[in-house]
Design a protein around this motif. Structure first.
Motif, PDB file in Angstrom:
ATOM      1  N   LEU A  47       0.827  -1.206   0.000  1.00  0.00           N
ATOM      2  CA  LEU A  47       0.000   0.000   0.000  1.00  0.00           C
ATOM      3  C   LEU A  47       0.865   1.262   0.000  1.00  0.00           C
ATOM      4  O   LEU A  47       0.982   1.945  -1.016  1.00  0.00           O
ATOM      5  N   CYS A  48       1.522   1.556   1.116  1.00  0.00           N
ATOM      6  CA  CYS A  48       2.295   2.802   1.230  1.00  0.00           C
ATOM      7  C   CYS A  48       3.453   2.829   0.228  1.00  0.00           C
ATOM      8  O   CYS A  48       3.654   3.824  -0.479  1.00  0.00           O
ATOM      9  N   ASN A  79       4.211   0.497  10.713  1.00  0.00           N
ATOM     10  CA  ASN A  79       3.176  -0.496  10.981  1.00  0.00           C
ATOM     11  C   ASN A  79       3.828  -1.580  11.819  1.00  0.00           C
ATOM     12  O   ASN A  79       4.418  -2.521  11.312  1.00  0.00           O
ATOM     13  N   THR A 107       0.358   3.619  10.686  1.00  0.00           N
ATOM     14  CA  THR A 107      -0.758   2.971   9.982  1.00  0.00           C
ATOM     15  C   THR A 107      -1.339   1.818  10.795  1.00  0.00           C
ATOM     16  O   THR A 107      -2.152   1.048  10.278  1.00  0.00           O
ATOM     17  N   SER A 156      -4.196   8.128  10.595  1.00  0.00           N
ATOM     18  CA  SER A 156      -4.385   7.599   9.243  1.00  0.00           C
ATOM     19  C   SER A 156      -5.200   6.318   9.286  1.00  0.00           C
ATOM     20  O   SER A 156      -5.330   5.675  10.333  1.00  0.00           O
ATOM     21  N   VAL A 204      -5.695   2.803   6.774  1.00  0.00           N
ATOM     22  CA  VAL A 204      -5.252   2.063   5.593  1.00  0.00           C
ATOM     23  C   VAL A 204      -6.253   0.960   5.275  1.00  0.00           C
ATOM     24  O   VAL A 204      -6.834   0.360   6.175  1.00  0.00           O
ATOM     25  N   ARG A 229      -6.428  -2.092   2.322  1.00  0.00           N
ATOM     26  CA  ARG A 229      -6.132  -2.890   1.135  1.00  0.00           C
ATOM     27  C   ARG A 229      -5.872  -4.317   1.600  1.00  0.00           C
ATOM     28  O   ARG A 229      -5.153  -4.521   2.578  1.00  0.00           O
ATOM     29  N   ARG A 252      -7.429   0.280  -3.088  1.00  0.00           N
ATOM     30  CA  ARG A 252      -6.430   0.791  -2.163  1.00  0.00           C
ATOM     31  C   ARG A 252      -6.902   2.122  -1.574  1.00  0.00           C
ATOM     32  O   ARG A 252      -7.494   2.937  -2.280  1.00  0.00           O
ATOM     33  N   TRP A 295      -5.459   5.030   1.464  1.00  0.00           N
ATOM     34  CA  TRP A 295      -4.628   5.525   2.566  1.00  0.00           C
ATOM     35  C   TRP A 295      -5.153   6.913   2.876  1.00  0.00           C
ATOM     36  O   TRP A 295      -4.857   7.875   2.189  1.00  0.00           O
TER      37      TRP A 295
END
Length: 485
Positions: free
Chosen positions: A47-48, A136, A186, A226, A228, A230, A262, A264
């Motif tokens: 993702l990131c 994370n 995240t 944040s 997330v 996905r 996705r 974020w």
């Protein structure tokens, strides 16, 4: 045996590979290091790191990532042996259309072990190009540990590792406002940025750091909440890996698979947006002052619908989400439940068009034929999930419409039936479906084991310790659940 995926291999085989996968250009490998990332997990990479790689290829962000492996398990060898490169397989549905992409991600410049290379991590604090910190470390990573010192090499907890890095940066740049960082955890915690900042500040006081540093920490660093979203299962199945490695003619021990969807969502303003310029490369990165709308959409429509339907689908003989969606009857129930009940009762003001569009995307995700999403995995801590995700939906539905949501009641009845344990073995509880036993991995399994011996639906629904509310006070709900039960 194929050669490993490396920069050298890419340079030698670029022409043939370019027809099969999306490749990085040579300029990317010369970009400065701008991001420090705590964690090597597949979600961060899928993702990131995906967003940063995409931006770099578009010439937008122009910065690479230093990855910190912060656990004591494993090493950094796979990353170093492959020059940080990995293949990202993106497979799924988008607007009902099948999508299949293969990308060589070149966002990672190097990987450092916190355990054995702590001084190298601190050296990154002296890099004036550094702007962003991502983490994370799982939900238990953001926690306050007693007697955790920044002088340890390395400190025990992630918050104190972060504190040590920021302290080193403050000393190097003499507390200049421009040297502050944008920090984006995240971890799946509501208010993750606020929580991390609170712990870092507390540890700064406990470590007796200078008031000037604490002032810089508070006023010139941005801790962003944040969210997330996905599904990144990780490495594809062995057969798929072998097939792809044969097709690409290289070996990739870091290959990952993800769905197409996705998101974020980062809480921030224009100042944050300017630093996180990679957001402009993909609509999946959202930087707004209020990100609660995205949390509510995901929690209610995706997670809540999953929770209401997983037990029912399992008891009807299904095992994977994608197979449930292939059944026309159940697919229709899930669609109507999500768009006709759950969507209408989210306890947060959301544009109906936004709700509907998000719901359609969720249905595409449920139908993804490439993901082996097990229904039993969704039933883990079933009762807590039902309370957190769905009881607020039920209460809001009554406020809006004053009656029981029919399909919601059906899903709730199936949940109760799923929680009926037929046997207990050494504190583990098992239900029975078509002659086969299944595990009930829920903290309230002992309660339901006893409750089902002489089942009283109203007694269960009125149990405030389960629901935080007396659900028998909702007119018609008990009768509707009983009908389906």
């Amino acid at each position: 045996m194929n050669q490993k995926l490396t920069r050298e291999y890419l340079a030698s085989n670029a022409e043939s590979l370019s027809k099969l996968v999306e490749l990085p250009n040579d300029k990317i490998f010369e970009l400065p290091e701008k991001v420090l990332q705590f964690g090597t997990g597949v979600l961060l990479r899928g993702l990131c790191d995906y967003f940063i790689d995409k931006a770099n290829k578009k010439g937008v962000f122009n910065g690479r990532i230093v990855v910190v492996k912060s656990t004591d398990k494993g090493g950094t060898d796979d990353f170093n042996e492959q020059d940080g490169l990995f293949t990202h397989c993106v497979k799924g549905l988008e607007n009902g259309q099948a999508i299949e992409e293969y990308i060589i991600n070149a966002s990672i410049s190097r990987t450092i072990s916190a355990r054995s290379q702590w001084n190298e991590i601190l050296a990154c604090a002296k890099n004036p190009e550094m702007q962003v910190i991502i983490s994370n470390t799982t939900e238990v990573g953001i926690m306050l540990l007693e007697n955790d010192k920044i002088t340890n090499t390395p400190p025990q907890s992630f918050p104190v590792k972060l504190l040590a890095f920021l302290y080193e940066r403050w000393k190097e740049f003499k507390g200049s406002a421009q040297s502050g960082m944008v920090i984006i955890p995240t971890e799946l915690i509501v208010g993750n940025g606020d929580k991390l900042q609170e712990i870092v500040l507390e540890q700064a006081h406990r470590n007796g750091l200078e008031p000037e540093f604490i002032e810089w920490l508070e006023n010139h660093n941005s801790f962003c909440n944040s969210l997330v979203d996905r599904i990144v299962p990780g490495k594809p199945d062995k057969e798929i890996c072998e097939e792809l490695e044969k097709k690409f003619s290289y070996q990739d021990d870091l290959m990952i698979l993800s769905e197409v969807y996705r998101l974020w969502a980062i809480q921030g303003d224009e100042k944050i947006r300017k630093v996180l310029s990679f957001a402009s490369a993909d609509s999946g990165v959202i930087i707004e002052r209020d990100i609660e709308v995205y949390r509510e959409l995901k929690l209610r429509m995706l997670n809540g619908t999953h929770t209401l339907t997983c037990g029912m689908a399992y008891l009807l003989g299904f095992r994977l989400v994608k197979d449930v969606m292939s059944n026309s009857y159940l697919s229709k129930i899930i669609t109507n439940m999500m768009l006709g009940e759950v969507s209408l009762a989210i306890p947060y003001k959301i544009d109906p068009k936004v709700r509907d569009r998000f719901g359609r995307m969720v249905l595409d995700r449920f139908r993804n034929p490439f993901l082996q999403h097990k229904l039993l995995d969704i039933t883990v801590q079933y009762t807590a999930k039902m309370k957190m995700r769905n009881v607020p939906i039920l209460l809001q539905y009554y406020r809006e419409f004053g009656k029981a949501p029919e399909l919601f009641a059906m899903g709730f009845a199936a949940y109760l039936q799923f929680m009926k344990a037929e046997k207990e073995v050494n504190g583990n509880y098992f239900g029975e479906c078509n002659g086969e036993y299944y595990p009930i991995n829920c903290n309230f399994a002992p309660y339901f084991y006893e409750a089902w011996e002489n089942f009283d639906l109203d007694k269960v629904l009125s149990n405030r310790s389960l629901w935080g509310e007396d659900l028998t006070q909702l007119e018609g709900f008990s009768d509707t659940v009983r009908k389906y039960l």
